[in-house]
Write a protein that holds these residues in place. Structure first.
Motif, PDB file in Angstrom:
ATOM      1  N   SER A  69       0.820  -1.208   0.000  1.00 24.34           N
ATOM      2  CA  SER A  69       0.000   0.000   0.000  1.00 24.34           C
ATOM      3  C   SER A  69       0.857   1.262   0.000  1.00 24.34           C
ATOM      4  CB  SER A  69      -0.919   0.011   1.221  1.00 24.34           C
ATOM      5  OG  SER A  69      -0.155  -0.024   2.425  1.00 24.34           O
ATOM      6  N   GLY A  70       2.165   1.126   0.282  1.00 26.28           N
ATOM      7  CA  GLY A  70       3.061   2.266   0.297  1.00 26.28           C
ATOM      8  C   GLY A  70       4.403   1.901   0.888  1.00 26.28           C
ATOM      9  N   ALA A  71       5.256   2.901   1.066  1.00 29.65           N
ATOM     10  CA  ALA A  71       6.619   2.654   1.541  1.00 29.65           C
ATOM     11  C   ALA A  71       6.654   2.020   2.922  1.00 29.65           C
ATOM     12  CB  ALA A  71       7.400   3.969   1.550  1.00 29.65           C
ATOM     13  N   PHE A  72       5.809   2.518   3.855  1.00 34.54           N
ATOM     14  CA  PHE A  72       5.818   1.967   5.213  1.00 34.54           C
ATOM     15  C   PHE A  72       5.316   0.526   5.241  1.00 34.54           C
ATOM     16  CE2 PHE A  72       5.835   6.538   6.235  1.00 34.54           C
ATOM     17  CZ  PHE A  72       6.938   6.558   7.080  1.00 34.54           C
ATOM     18  N   ASP A  73       4.432   0.185   4.290  1.00 33.31           N
ATOM     19  CA  ASP A  73       3.947  -1.197   4.188  1.00 33.31           C
ATOM     20  C   ASP A  73       5.068  -2.123   3.737  1.00 33.31           C
ATOM     21  OD1 ASP A  73       1.894  -3.148   4.372  1.00 33.31           O
ATOM     22  OD2 ASP A  73       1.657  -3.101   2.188  1.00 33.31           O
ATOM     23  N   VAL A  74       5.941  -1.629   2.845  1.00 31.25           N
ATOM     24  CA  VAL A  74       7.108  -2.416   2.418  1.00 31.25           C
ATOM     25  C   VAL A  74       8.005  -2.695   3.621  1.00 31.25           C
ATOM     26  CG1 VAL A  74       9.179  -2.481   0.973  1.00 31.25           C
ATOM     27  CG2 VAL A  74       7.094  -1.449   0.086  1.00 31.25           C
ATOM     28  N   VAL A  75       8.278  -1.659   4.413  1.00 30.05           N
ATOM     29  CA  VAL A  75       9.137  -1.817   5.590  1.00 30.05           C
ATOM     30  C   VAL A  75       8.521  -2.813   6.564  1.00 30.05           C
ATOM     31  CG1 VAL A  75      10.138  -0.639   7.599  1.00 30.05           C
ATOM     32  CG2 VAL A  75      10.112   0.495   5.369  1.00 30.05           C
ATOM     33  N   ARG A  76       7.215  -2.676   6.823  1.00 27.46           N
ATOM     34  CA  ARG A  76       6.534  -3.559   7.785  1.00 27.46           C
ATOM     35  C   ARG A  76       6.575  -5.015   7.342  1.00 27.46           C
ATOM     36  NH1 ARG A  76       1.547  -5.504   8.165  1.00 27.46           N
ATOM     37  NH2 ARG A  76       0.836  -4.335   6.346  1.00 27.46           N
ATOM     38  N   LYS A  77       6.243  -5.268   6.076  1.00 26.78           N
ATOM     39  CA  LYS A  77       6.209  -6.650   5.578  1.00 26.78           C
ATOM     40  C   LYS A  77       7.608  -7.236   5.440  1.00 26.78           C
ATOM     41  CE  LYS A  77       1.762  -6.319   3.216  1.00 26.78           C
ATOM     42  NZ  LYS A  77       1.040  -6.236   1.921  1.00 26.78           N
TER      43      LYS A  77
END
Length: 316
Positions: free
Chosen positions: A71-79
């Protein structure tokens, strides 16, 4: 000076020796300058990778993932952190740029130095200060030799960065990527994306060095030639942002081209990206790229300037 016959006199032996001595000295000085640029560029490159790789990983995963995966940059970091761990995940694929970054940045700054020498040789430089257009030419020129190193290392880096997002681990490391690529398609497969890399780095490097030089000049106190390290970092961060704003769509094409299965072409990749979301689809990961550009390029130019200062103190 002429002889009685009207023909110009031949230069004296002493004059010829002096001229040869000056030529040798100029060649030696240019060679030394080139070596220092190589070394300083390598140091700056290491600084840039360590500070900027996590942002680059986020950018590449946003550029190459199927629509809806993130869904966005922070979602990449979280996953990424959930699947691979925070540090290990965000530094996935760092071995390729760390191994390649020293020659890559070294050749870039060496090429920039050569480009400036070409400008001095074939153009007029007023008051020993190049115009921004001349700096841009030297910057563009730096990308030509750099592409020979950048293209294969970017190909390896992209493949290592994206493999974790599917859960499948195809490659055990950088050398394994090179081996498999060579087995699948030879040298051509390893160097896939070279044209796209040059299309990105040529204009990008022109903007990069021109912006750095322009900001540096504006921040240099009147009547002083020295610039603080803080100002160097500000100029470096601005240079990085200028580069990415100019060439980001080309970088998206390059990333997709270097990570796609089969034998894609630039035209087919452009058509595929546009079909997925129009013009907007060429800008996924722009936020992380701009966020990365400030610390990475600030640290890069800081490393370059510190290396030059150290060499000046050590070798004079």
């Amino acid at each position: 000076m002429s002889t009685l016959s009207g023909k110009p006199a031949l230069p004296s032996k002493e004059a010829v020796q002096q001229e040869v001595k000056q030529d040798v000295q100029a060649t030696k000085s240019a060679s030394l300058s080139g070596l220092r640029s190589l070394a300083a560029g390598g140091v700056g490159g290491v600084f840039a990778v360590i500070s900027g790789h996590p942002f680059d990983l986020v950018k590449v995963r946003l550029q190459t993932a199927e629509k809806g995966v993130y869904s966005g940059a922070f979602d990449v970091v979280r996953k990424t952190a959930a699947r691979e761990g925070m540090v290990r995940g965000l530094y996935a694929g760092v071995s390729a740029p760390l191994i390649g970054v020293t020659p890559m940045f070294a050749v870039s700054f060496w090429g920039y130095d050569v480009g400036k020498n070409l400008v001095r040789r074939f153009a007029t430089v007023h008051d020993n200060q190049m115009s921004i257009a001349q700096i841009s030419f030297a910057g563009f020129f730096s990308a030509i030799p750099m592409t020979l190193i950048t293209a294969p290392f970017e190909r390896v880096k992209v493949l290592l960065q994206i493999q974790g997002q599917t859960g499948e681990k195809k490659y055990s490391g950088g050398m394994d990527v090179v081996r498999q690529l060579y087995r699948e398609g030879g040298v051509r497969s390893v160097f896939r994306g070279s044209a796209a890399t040059l299309a990105r780095d040529g204009p990008g490097s022109a903007a990069y060095f021109a912006t750095y030089e322009y900001i540096k000049r504006r921040l240099t106190p009147e009547g002083e030639g020295k610039l603080s390290m803080g100002a160097v970092m500000v100029a470096g961060g601005a240079a990085g942002m200028a580069m990415w704003l100019l060439v980001f769509p080309v970088d998206t094409v390059k990333s997709r081209l270097q990570s796609a299965e089969g034998k894609p072409t630039i035209k087919s990749v452009v058509r595929e990206i546009h079909g997925r979301g129009g013009f907007k689809a060429f800008f996924p990961g722009l936020g992380p790229a701009l966020a990365r550009s400030v610390p990475a390029n600030s640290m890069c130019f800081l490393g370059v300037e510190l290396a030059h200062k150290m060499m000046d103190r050590t070798f004079g």
